[in-house]
Design a protein around this motif. Structure first.
Motif, PDB file in Angstrom:
ATOM      1  N   HIS A 454       0.864  -1.228   0.033  1.00  0.00           N
ATOM      2  CA  HIS A 454       0.117  -0.153   0.080  1.00  0.00           C
ATOM      3  C   HIS A 454       0.923   1.387  -0.017  1.00  0.00           C
ATOM      4  CE1 HIS A 454      -2.212   3.284   1.971  1.00  0.00           C
ATOM      5  NE2 HIS A 454      -3.250   2.860   1.443  1.00  0.00           N
ATOM      6  N   ARG A 455       0.514   2.275  -0.878  1.00  0.00           N
ATOM      7  CA  ARG A 455       1.408   3.684  -0.661  1.00  0.00           C
ATOM      8  C   ARG A 455       0.025   4.505  -0.994  1.00  0.00           C
ATOM      9  NH1 ARG A 455       6.964   3.763  -1.027  1.00  0.00           N
ATOM     10  NH2 ARG A 455       6.405   5.650  -0.261  1.00  0.00           N
ATOM     11  N   ASP A 456       0.525   5.736  -0.351  1.00  0.00           N
ATOM     12  CA  ASP A 456      -0.614   6.985  -0.265  1.00  0.00           C
ATOM     13  C   ASP A 456       0.229   8.028  -0.690  1.00  0.00           C
ATOM     14  OD1 ASP A 456      -2.683   8.343   0.435  1.00  0.00           O
ATOM     15  OD2 ASP A 456      -2.657   7.860   2.484  1.00  0.00           O
ATOM     16  N   TYR A 457      -0.284   8.777  -1.846  1.00  0.00           N
ATOM     17  CA  TYR A 457       0.371  10.073  -2.477  1.00  0.00           C
ATOM     18  C   TYR A 457      -0.772  11.210  -2.494  1.00  0.00           C
ATOM     19  CZ  TYR A 457       3.475   6.325  -4.212  1.00  0.00           C
ATOM     20  OH  TYR A 457       4.446   5.309  -4.182  1.00  0.00           O
ATOM     21  N   GLN A 458      -0.206  12.256  -2.724  1.00  0.00           N
ATOM     22  CA  GLN A 458      -0.888  13.494  -2.851  1.00  0.00           C
ATOM     23  C   GLN A 458      -0.506  14.147  -4.083  1.00  0.00           C
ATOM     24  OE1 GLN A 458      -0.556  15.465   0.980  1.00  0.00           O
ATOM     25  NE2 GLN A 458      -2.684  14.323   1.639  1.00  0.00           N
TER      26      GLN A 458
END
Length: 611
Positions: A454-458
């Motif tokens: 899982h990865r989270d970006y903006q």
């Protein structure tokens, strides 16, 4: 190399004109022209466009002595306009052209597969040890005079090994393997060392990211054993264009940059050369954000080797893990339920949404405290809720954790509960190192729980999202880790992240969901309008899921680089195309205007067409 903590590999310095490479110098960005090297004005104008876009080295092909000599004219014309960026000559098949180019430009690239060895025929030839040694002596006899010219003119060289153009001699002894590519390179490097020639850069390239990454890691290890530290040029050959080209390049190049390997890169896109530069710059800048991160305390699991690693063996939980293709989990917790049915995710994460509000044909992940028992809904826990896993009777449960959460108690729970799947996330400045550390904790503990990365970006910039997520996920996937991926991005719609996830899995060769195009970036050898042709072939064949189609400008890397393609489209002469079925040329010298239609006909005749 520290597998968990980012730092750049210590390489030697190579002097290339006024822009040195390796050592403490920045990671350099470069590109390659695609106009005729004999068209001085066009080459100068294109070089300037590349330089002004940020290229620190500019390369042009030189098929013969005439083209090699004209590179000097291009050099002088650029100097007259105030541009001193080093020029690189790209040489195949013609050592005399390399000799001439060494007098004219700052660096010459030669290909060990065709510098002295005969043109590749895919013939399996048997060499005795004596015959093999005699061929090596031929290389030395031709290569040393070239090095002498380079010494005289202070010209650097690149030993550029391509997976697609290994010689029959190397193939006969090593096969189409990373060991063969490394052997091909080391033959030349040993001569350079014996001749006290230090200004050498190396590249090991392939269109297959798995082969490329494993081979470069093996080369670095082999050089270290022999006391060599030459700098490395990174690139994925024939990466393609658009989204696919960016993702495939970021998977291969990003995995090596994450290891600290790489002193210069080229992102090889089937687009205008200057379009490659900002893509490469974004990728390098993103990796460098990891510098000086808080150290990650971790150790390699016993028996793990990043050069030979296969996919981690995990248990199967409801079709996740084991030998099943990695799953795609789409974050739809913001209420976005628009879909592209060509890239339909396997699971949707809906957060606190009531699963009764959604149809039964989707598999849903629901925050544990809002979960309702339904055949298509599964609870999604967080690390602080780990003790609640045992009391939940769902046949499939997910728990989101980070490396810091993975203590002895949690490992005990994960080993015991055979219905759990881990969603491994990270908030670390070096997220790749953190997730690697967690995977090695699981390996060392003998915990075979399936793991979703899982990865989270903006990111509002779609290209930046593609590059960053491909580099991060791709590194772990090429390490052999990951039974699925889950990508969340605040700045784009879910359709974009879904396409990105499927593209990354395909680029890492772990799940095929669409047609794969192995297309070269074009150069002065290209014999037709590559960009237009790629678009026409894609329009005609994009629906042929799982088929690999090679689109090559010329014969140099054509049959070899697309050796694992099902079909190939290769420039044979001006306005003439050869079509391949596998490695075999089946139709020759087809007029360019008819070639795409004939390619479609060939695919149909062989039973690989579907509507």
């Amino acid at each position: 190399m520290d597998y968990f903590n980012y730092s750049r590999r210590k390489s030697s310095v190579v002097n290339i004109g006024n822009i040195p490479l390796g050592g403490e110098n920045p990671i350099r960005i470069q590109s390659m022209g695609n106009v005729s090297t004999m068209d001085t004005d066009a080459a100068v104008r294109q070089a300037i466009r590349m330089i002004e876009a940020g290229a620190e080295y500019v390369r042009f092909t030189a098929q013969g002595e005439r083209e090699a000599r004209n590179l000097g004219e291009i050099r002088r014309a650029l100097n007259m306009e105030g541009y001193t960026t080093p020029l690189v000559a790209d040489i195949h098949f013609n050592p005399k052209a390399a000799d001439v180019a060494a007098e004219e430009v700052e660096k010459v690239r030669i290909n060990p597969g065709n510098y002295v060895d005969k043109v590749k025929t895919f013939s399996h030839l048997e060499y005795t040890d004596e015959e093999y040694a005699a061929e090596l002596q031929k290389i030395r006899d031709r290569f040393v005079p070239f090095l002498d010219i380079c010494k005289k003119h202070k010209t650097a060289i690149r030993i550029g090994v391509n997976h697609g153009s290994l010689s029959d001699r190397i193939m006969s002894r090593y096969g189409d393997t990373p060991e063969g590519m490394v052997a091909s390179c080391m033959e030349f490097l040993r001569i350079c060392r014996e001749e006290n020639f230090p200004d050498v850069v190396i590249s090991i390239k392939a269109s297959n990211t798995v082969v490329m990454v494993k081979t470069v890691r093996l080369l670095v290890r082999t050089m270290e054993k022999e006391g060599m530290s030459f700098p490395l040029h990174l690139g994925v050959t024939e990466a393609g264009d658009g989204e696919d080209g960016r993702i495939k390049s970021a998977v291969g190049i990003g995995a090596l940059l994450s290891d600290g390997i790489g002193d210069t890169i080229r992102v090889s896109l089937s687009e205008d050369p200057e379009a490659e530069i900002p893509v490469a710059r974004k990728l390098v800048d993103y990796i460098l954000e990891r510098e000086n991160h808080v150290p990650i305390m971790a150790s390699l699991a016993p028996g793990y080797d990043p050069v030979t690693a296969d996919r981690r063996i995990s248990r199967v939980v409801e079709g996740i893990g084991g030998g099943f293709p990695p799953v795609v989990i789409s974050d739809r917790s913001n209420g976005d339920f628009e879909f592209d049915y060509s890239f339909l995710p396997d699971y949707l994460y809906i957060g606190k949404e009531d699963p009764d509000n959604l149809p039964d044909n989707f598999c849903l992940l629901v925050d544990a405290h809002f979960w309702k028992e339904r055949p298509n809904a599964f609870p999604y826990f967080i690390a602080s809720e780990a003790e609640e896993l045992e009391s939940c009777q769902a046949p499939l449960k997910f728990i989101r954790i980070t490396n810091n959460d993975l203590n002895d108690r949690l490992l005990e729970i994960l080993k015991k509960d055979k219905t759990v799947v881990v969603v491994l996330s990270t908030h670390n400045q070096n997220g790749v190192g953190s997730e690697r550390a967690a995977m090695h904790k699981l390996l060392s503990a003998g915990c075979d729980v399936p793991v979703i990365l899982h990865r989270d970006y903006q990111e509002t910039d779609v290209e930046a999202l593609q590059l960053k997520s491909a580099a991060d996920f791709g590194t772990l996937l090429l390490d052999g880790f990951g039974d699925g991926v889950m990508l969340h991005n605040e700045g784009t719609v879910a359709l974009v992240t879904d396409r990105c996830m499927f593209g990354i899995l395909q680029a890492a060769r772990v799940r095929i969901s669409k047609t794969e195009y192995i297309s070269c970036p074009s150069c002065g050898r290209t014999l037709y309008d590559l960009q237009t042709t790629i678009a026409r072939i894609k329009e005609a064949t994009f629906h042929l899921k799982g088929l690999k189609i090679g689109i090559m400008g010329c014969i140099v890397n054509g049959p070899g680089e697309m050796a694992d393609a099902d079909y190939g489209y290769v420039g044979a002469g001006r306005g003439q195309i050869n079509l391949y079925k596998g490695k075999k040329c089946v139709l020759k010298n087809i007029p360019e205007e008819d070639a795409v239609e004939r390619l479609v006909q060939l695919i149909k005749e062989n039973g690989d067409w579907s509507n």
